[in-house]
Structures are given as C-alpha cells and as structure tokens.
Design an enzyme around this catalytic site. Structure first.
Site, PDB file in Angstrom:
ATOM      1  N   THR A 190       0.819  -1.205   0.000  1.00  0.00           N
ATOM      2  CA  THR A 190       0.000   0.000   0.000  1.00  0.00           C
ATOM      3  C   THR A 190       0.855   1.257   0.000  1.00  0.00           C
ATOM      4  OG1 THR A 190      -1.543   1.278   1.386  1.00  0.00           O
ATOM      5  CG2 THR A 190      -0.106  -0.247   2.514  1.00  0.00           C
ATOM      6  N   ASP A 191       0.275   2.357  -0.480  1.00  0.00           N
ATOM      7  CA  ASP A 191       0.972   3.640  -0.411  1.00  0.00           C
ATOM      8  C   ASP A 191       1.127   4.128   1.021  1.00  0.00           C
ATOM      9  OD1 ASP A 191      -1.708   4.253   0.062  1.00  0.00           O
ATOM     10  OD2 ASP A 191      -1.873   5.740  -1.545  1.00  0.00           O
ATOM     11  N   GLU A 192       0.356   3.556   1.951  1.00  0.00           N
ATOM     12  CA  GLU A 192       0.400   4.027   3.334  1.00  0.00           C
ATOM     13  C   GLU A 192       1.726   3.735   4.029  1.00  0.00           C
ATOM     14  OE1 GLU A 192      -3.023   3.738   5.796  1.00  0.00           O
ATOM     15  OE2 GLU A 192      -4.372   3.400   4.109  1.00  0.00           O
ATOM     16  N   TYR A 201      -2.095  -0.522  10.817  1.00  0.00           N
ATOM     17  CA  TYR A 201      -2.255  -1.173   9.511  1.00  0.00           C
ATOM     18  C   TYR A 201      -1.045  -0.916   8.628  1.00  0.00           C
ATOM     19  CZ  TYR A 201      -3.440  -1.462   4.577  1.00  0.00           C
ATOM     20  OH  TYR A 201      -3.391  -1.728   3.225  1.00  0.00           O
ATOM     21  N   LYS A 226       1.841  -3.603   7.164  1.00  0.00           N
ATOM     22  CA  LYS A 226       2.154  -3.809   5.752  1.00  0.00           C
ATOM     23  C   LYS A 226       3.615  -3.500   5.463  1.00  0.00           C
ATOM     24  CE  LYS A 226      -0.222  -4.784   2.802  1.00  0.00           C
ATOM     25  NZ  LYS A 226      -0.554  -6.135   2.219  1.00  0.00           N
TER      26      LYS A 226
END
Length: 336
Positions: A131-133, A157, A161
């Site tokens: 994810t970009d997060e 979260y 990741k």
C-alpha cells in the site's frame, strides 16, 4: 501460468481473479479464509470455471503441502487485514495476519520454490501487494513517493504492511526467493466492503443518513479504479523484474470532501428519487466528525516506473469510475 492468489475473495483479490479468468489464459488457485471482509459472491460466476479452484485456508496455517499439491508458477499475496479504523482498535489482529501470516506464507513458498526444477524455479515469482500508506504522510510536499522513498508508516495497519514488505525483501536477500513488491493507492469500485468510504457513503445517502467525514475533509488520496489495479498486477507478475517495486496509482488526487461530493452528484444523476428533501440534495447529508487518531493528510505515488517499464497506466477516469461504481451499487439494490 498457474497463479495462487491469497485473499482472493477480498475486494482487490476478487477483482483480480475476475480479470484473469475473463481476459487471460492463466489458471487461478484462490486461497482465502473467508473473514468478514471476504465476499465469495463476487466470484460466483466463475465457480464452475475450468481454470478456477477455491481453497478455504488461513495463511497462518502450514502451506507447504498446499503449494506442492497445486504447483503454482507464481504467488500473488493479497491476504491482509486492511481497514485502518480496525487496526486502531485491534492492532494485534493486524500483526497476526499481516506480519505473522506473511512470514508463514514466505517460508512455505521458499521451501516449495527450492524444490522446483531449474526451469520452473527460474520462472517463479512472488508478488507482495502492499500500500501507499507505508510511505506515510506526504502533506505539504510537492513531490510524490517513489519506489525508493523511505518507509514512515503511521497506523498499525500501515506498519503491519511495511513489516510484511521488509520480510519479503529479507526472504529474497537471505534465501533467494524471487520477490516483487507493489504499492497501490486507494482502490474503489464494485464489490468493495461496506466499511470503506465510497460504499459506506452510497449506502448512507440512499437511506437518507448522515455522510460522516473525518476532520475538515481535506485529507488527500489518489483514487484508483480496482480493475485498473488488477490490470497492473497482471502486468507486474508477467513482466515485472525480480527484486523491484512498482507503484500503482491513477494520478488522481482528491480530498475526501471532493470524493463525497462526487458521489452525491452521481446519486443525483442516477437515483434522484432517493434525494433528500432539502436544497442541497444528497450533499446536505455531509457531516464532519472528529478526526481519526494519527490521520495522514496526503498519500501520493509517483507511477512513472510502471508506466515506463511495463507500459501500464490507469484507463478509468475518476468521474467515469464513480459513475460505474454508483450504478453498480444501485443495480445491486434493485436486484435484492
């Protein structure tokens, strides 16, 4: 090519499988433990497809025998807990699935890969879908996160990741397992779980209920139609280079408020009979609520690498994607 896809009954996983079975000759083994966020109905049309096989199993359980039985040529790892709000309430669940589960899958894939003959071993790939997060908050910066940007996760979260990405790289460096990593921006489209922003707003609006927006609604995300993401993952598993990372985004940065307003406009167009009796229509339902703890204000991805190397780019515009999404949910409502 036979692809084993973990989390294939989730939102992105099911979109990927639908795309693969409808547009390619690849066969699919779908590995999913069917959590609350899974939706087998999204794949109901393919249950009897000759190139499709479903297995109910948790990635936290031993996987070696399953890999040897089904003999995949590549693995696309999508299985994960994904909802940021849930990670703030139950971070232990995200650690268990996203970190420990990924480590277990990597170890099973490692032993399976090591037992392949020379030719199949050379072709094998494991795509870790991230994810970009993991890159953290890019508010106040003109630049966008590239594949080499440092990790700076904010939520449990995002941290889980990021840890999964680091494990994948470690398994490549330590054991030679051929790894590729992708980072995508916010996905939307048909079959998304009701807890996410866009389907939640559609559902709430049709019931005349408030449309809650965190803070002032100025948090920015890049919005990617899920079918475009599926196409990108296929390009990466077919043509991506081992050891590389690829950002997947639509160059479509929107504030949360702009997204919700776009949903309201689409509903006014396609479902005016549900419009509330007030001058603002659906937009009159918008309600600002207390911000999420540690809420990142902007995620943004530089996608030049995948565009240049793999000749992929998003095909769906935000307006057309929102229209298709709203129409799909309305069709679902009308067929219930």
């Amino acid at each position: 090519m036979k692809l084993l896809i973990s989390g294939g009954c989730g939102f992105i996983g099911s979109a990927l499988i639908r795309y693969l079975l409808a547009n390619t000759a690849h066969s699919v083994v779908n590995l999913d433990k069917l959590t609350y966020a899974a939706n087998p109905a999204a794949l109901a049309d393919f249950n009897q497809h000759p190139n499709y096989c479903f297995i109910k199993q948790d990635i936290g359980y031993p996987l070696g025998q399953l890999f040897f039985q089904h003999q995949p040529d590549a693995i696309i790892h999508l299985a994960a807990e994904t909802h940021v709000d849930n990670s703030l309430k139950q971070p232990d669940l995200f650690i268990k699935t996203n970190i420990n589960g990924t480590a277990n899958l990597l170890q099973g894939a490692r032993y399976y890969w090591q037992g392949l003959d020379h030719e199949r071993k050379a072709r094998f790939r494991l795509l870790q879908v991230s994810t970009d997060e993991v890159f953290g908050d890019w508010a106040g910066r003109q630049l966008k996160a590239s594949e080499t940007s440092p990790y700076a996760p904010s939520s449990p979260y995002a941290a889980s990741k990021a840890a999964a990405d680091h494990l994948a790289r470690a398994w490549q460096r330590s054991f030679g397992l051929p790894i590729i990593i992708s980072h995508s921006s916010n996905n939307y489209g048909p079959w998304q779980h009701a807890e996410k922003l866009i389907p939640r707003c559609i559902s709430q609006a049709l019931q005349g209920k408030p449309l809650p927006i965190y803070g002032n609604g100025k948090a920015i995300r890049d919005w990617l139609y899920v079918k475009d993401h599926a196409r990108a993952l296929v390009q990466i598993i077919e043509k991506g280079r081992v050891g590389e990372s690829y950002n997947i985004g639509a160059n479509c940065e929107k504030t949360t408020l702009a997204v919700v307003n776009a949903i309201c406009q689409a509903l006014e167009k396609f479902a005016p009979e549900y419009s509330p009796n007030n001058p603002q229509g659906f937009a009159g339902l918008i309600k600002f609520i207390q911000d999420r703890p540690g809420h990142d204000l902007r995620y943004a991805l530089n996608v030049e690498k995948i565009q240049t190397e793999l000749h992929w780019q998003a095909q769906e515009s935000f307006n057309s994607g929102i229209d298709k999404t709203v129409q799909w949910y309305l069709n679902q409502l009308n067929t219930q």
